[in-house]
Scaffold this active site. Structure first.
Site, PDB file in Angstrom:
ATOM      1  N   LYS B  97       0.886  -1.164   0.000  1.00 44.95           N
ATOM      2  CA  LYS B  97       0.000   0.000   0.000  1.00 44.95           C
ATOM      3  C   LYS B  97       0.917   1.205   0.000  1.00 44.95           C
ATOM      4  O   LYS B  97       1.711   1.408   0.920  1.00 44.95           O
ATOM      5  CB  LYS B  97      -0.894   0.027   1.239  1.00 44.95           C
ATOM      6  CG  LYS B  97      -1.587   1.393   1.411  1.00 44.95           C
ATOM      7  CD  LYS B  97      -2.350   1.536   2.717  1.00 44.95           C
ATOM      8  CE  LYS B  97      -2.587   3.024   3.032  1.00 44.95           C
ATOM      9  NZ  LYS B  97      -3.377   3.222   4.245  1.00 44.95           N
ATOM     10  N   ALA B 185      -8.988   6.065   5.042  1.00 47.67           N
ATOM     11  CA  ALA B 185      -8.667   7.254   5.844  1.00 47.67           C
ATOM     12  C   ALA B 185      -9.892   8.129   6.082  1.00 47.67           C
ATOM     13  O   ALA B 185     -10.632   8.454   5.156  1.00 47.67           O
ATOM     14  CB  ALA B 185      -7.576   8.082   5.192  1.00 47.67           C
ATOM     15  N   ASN B 207      -7.742   2.578  10.451  1.00 45.80           N
ATOM     16  CA  ASN B 207      -6.818   2.260  11.534  1.00 45.80           C
ATOM     17  C   ASN B 207      -7.237   3.000  12.800  1.00 45.80           C
ATOM     18  O   ASN B 207      -7.673   2.387  13.763  1.00 45.80           O
ATOM     19  CB  ASN B 207      -5.387   2.626  11.117  1.00 45.80           C
ATOM     20  CG  ASN B 207      -4.336   2.132  12.109  1.00 45.80           C
ATOM     21  OD1 ASN B 207      -3.139   2.205  11.858  1.00 45.80           O
ATOM     22  ND2 ASN B 207      -4.724   1.633  13.265  1.00 45.80           N
TER      23      ASN B 207
END
Lengths: 256, 256, 256, 256
Positions: B97, B185, B207
């Site tokens: 990534k 994100a 995350n």
């Protein structure tokens, strides 16, 4: 996880589903099952309550599901009261979701009539779950007259607009501590349901969002996951919102 | 349900999770497990890749999870390229990534450098998943140089703002047919993830939303349900949106 | 009130208008007048620059309005550079609004080509106002190569969607201190323009919102008032936002 | 442009302002003037109505401004009725803005008491402008009992949240044809006022948005322009909204 407790009765599922607008009884049954709901609402005035004849009720196993009669189709407190009594008379339940419509086009609730019906039926020993607007003054009154929950709309019934009243729902959530707060009406898709739960709602009630989906069974399953996701996110305590990760000043005016 | 297929590899879960910002390796492991993810990203520059020493990698079973190295912490194409090669050298993966940051404060991507790194690494045989902005011109270029997916942000990394760019994400979804579109994100809570999936994203990568929750394990579970809910709602074909159930004219300008 | 200063030139009006898509030259003229704008953009590639023949330019008094050539219809840096030079050659201006499109369907900008054209033209002594995306890395680069302003879109050209990228515009406003920040593209109605100004934009550029209104002249007037209203509100320092007047805790997640 | 006509009385300005929360009478006067309003509300219970003593009324020239007494601070229909009568007795006006609060913390209206007060006062010959919620059933009832306008909140008084109920306001606008619809309460900044007018409101009433701005005089001016901008945009007929200029399919789910 803690169950949803209404009038002393515990439900593992925080998703309540209606039974209207499906293709047929079989589809209704399959959707309810896929939703994981434990409580389903049934329109007293629209469903054949005579269990000796064919009826929607044949498709909803009363051993498995808690039947909540609703007074859909009622336009006055009196009609709603009589519908509730009918539900009790035929042995359906002494619980009732009060729905008194004040505007036929938009199905917006008549909160005054809803309050009157709630007051009367509580005195007659019913467990009353009133569908209402996001009017916080009337929400307080409903609680004062003994409602077992407060069920404000997120948007007009059948609109699928999702949460159109975040500010007042937030106020309601802050204000209501005595009974469950269940968002009822206006949900259109999974993220709407998840959002309602993240806002702290104790449960979500929906009908059209599932029944009017192209694939109701799959949508019902989506809603099961959505309500669970939202509840878990609420309990998990979400991360703070900031303009960007390293921002120090408080965030103003940005929302999803 | 159909799996998410990236570069010919099938994943049942459409939720990809990062492994940064947790309290420790044990918490990371428990969160990944609760998320149901099959692919996890690992920052090549931040994690001890030397499996003979103690490392985050000890907590992520390579038999169970597909490890996707990411180039977090890189600010130039060159840095990202070298980080990717390092990941391959230590036997981690030849997938990567790409994350090339252009602004340190906001962690906004440098899309030009991302494109260059992608181009180079694709030629070297890597399977490249570039994290990028919602720039639709650069998205097309990334696909043209062989990216295996396009991964636009919904909002700045670590902001938790949710989908801040619905219009461009909608355009990207309409435009991108060759490779998976994965929102990466900005997710902050469950409904954000559900919404991304309802918009047709093929997957969601997050995350901070999990790691920075008060209870990351529970939030990870919420996210598993949210991604599933959103995907199912997308496939189920949601009900139409109208101002109210009986409205005939098309709805203008109202959204959740 | 302080004027808008671009490259040392002061403008009382913070509304800049395009001249495309009108019914005819007379309507264009009337709309510009009603808008109160002092600067108008003219597409070099679409307008007859030969003042000896009939042209849109006949309707725009160069004594009264500052003409800003734009490179609409250009798809490469080279095309944009040549269009800018043409504008200068015919004595139009050595100012130029750079518009390099990267996607024909959506008219999304090619920010890389925009940067290249800007760099080249700045070196040749042009005053360059680049139309760009809300990419904050490229915004910084445009400033670094000498752009006289940064002009990010709020939404795709001609979409009328209003501000679709509040978060990134907020970041841009925070970040950009060297040159004016002018929101360009996507405005659909008056409140969009007011909002852009309230967010701190130094100006707003629009074309379709006025030209495609049923009554362009009246909409132009509305936009004049809207830009002024937004600017005044920004300078006046708005009241705080709270869930309700007596609320003490900070407001989370509610926005208009 | 057409004036705002309430009970046969024409007002050029569609902005109505309150007179509470200012620093002093001089500031109040300057703000009203800057706002361009022709009608201002005065709290009967909070203002010294005895014109022989010093009073806020000294700062509001009754030759210039139409004074609308309001019943702020009233919590029952009875209190509101008596406040209205007091306003008439001292020669202030036989118009009255009814404000009956049902919740002290949030200042949310008691719509039932509002209805009762309206009914009584209409019979006594008052021209009644009731401040209410966005309850569409009660809006209809207020009209039926002779209210001269319907004035729903956009958000709680003093919250500055802007329009928090677009869907119901849209329904109200569609439904109410007999009397003016004036958005009252919740406006925080210029774009909120512009938006209310673009939604078709006949007027906007605000107090805190101006009084609580850092510079109330400048904000008052902003609001004058904002209300005008929104009204003109509404009348001008805005451009269509599309995902991008060349998009053919109808736009779903995107809004500002």
């Amino acid at each position: 996880m803690e169950p949803l407790v209404i009038a002393g009765k515990a439900f593992q599922s925080r998703l309540i589903v209606g039974t209207g607008k499906y293709k047929d009884g079989a589809e209704t049954q399959a959707a309810i099952e896929a939703s994981g709901s434990e409580m389903v609402t049934v329109a007293v005035r629209r469903v054949n309550l005579d269990r000796s004849k064919e009826s929607l009720l044949d498709f909803i196993d009363p051993q498995r599901y808690f039947l909540l009669p609703n007074t859909a189709g009622c336009y006055t407190a009196d009609e709603a009261i009589r519908a509730a009594r009918l539900g009790r008379e035929v042995g359906l339940s002494d619980w009732v979701k009060i729905e008194v419509i004040g505007d036929q086009a938009t199905l917006y609730p008549d909160v005054q009539a809803t309050l009157e019906a709630t007051r009367t039926l509580v005195k007659e020993g019913f467990t009353v779950l009133p569908y209402t607007s996001d009017d916080i003054v009337f929400a307080r009154r409903l609680i004062d007259v003994g409602a077992a929950a407060v069920m404000p709309l997120a948007a007009p019934i059948g609109s699928g607009l999702g949460i159109q009243n975040r500010a007042t729902l937030k106020i309601l959530r802050e204000m209501i501590t005595e009974v469950p707060l269940i968002v009822d009406a206006g949900v259109g898709t999974a993220s709407d349901a998840a959002l309602a739960m993240e806002m702290g709602a104790d449960g979500v009630l929906m009908n059209t969002a599932i029944a009017a989906a192209a694939n109701p069974i799959l949508m019902a399953e989506a809603m099961q996951h959505a309500v669970l996701a939202g509840r878990q996110a609420y309990l998990a305590g979400r991360m703070p919102r900031k303009l960007y990760a390293t921002a120090s000043s408080p965030l103003e005016g940005i929302s999803r």
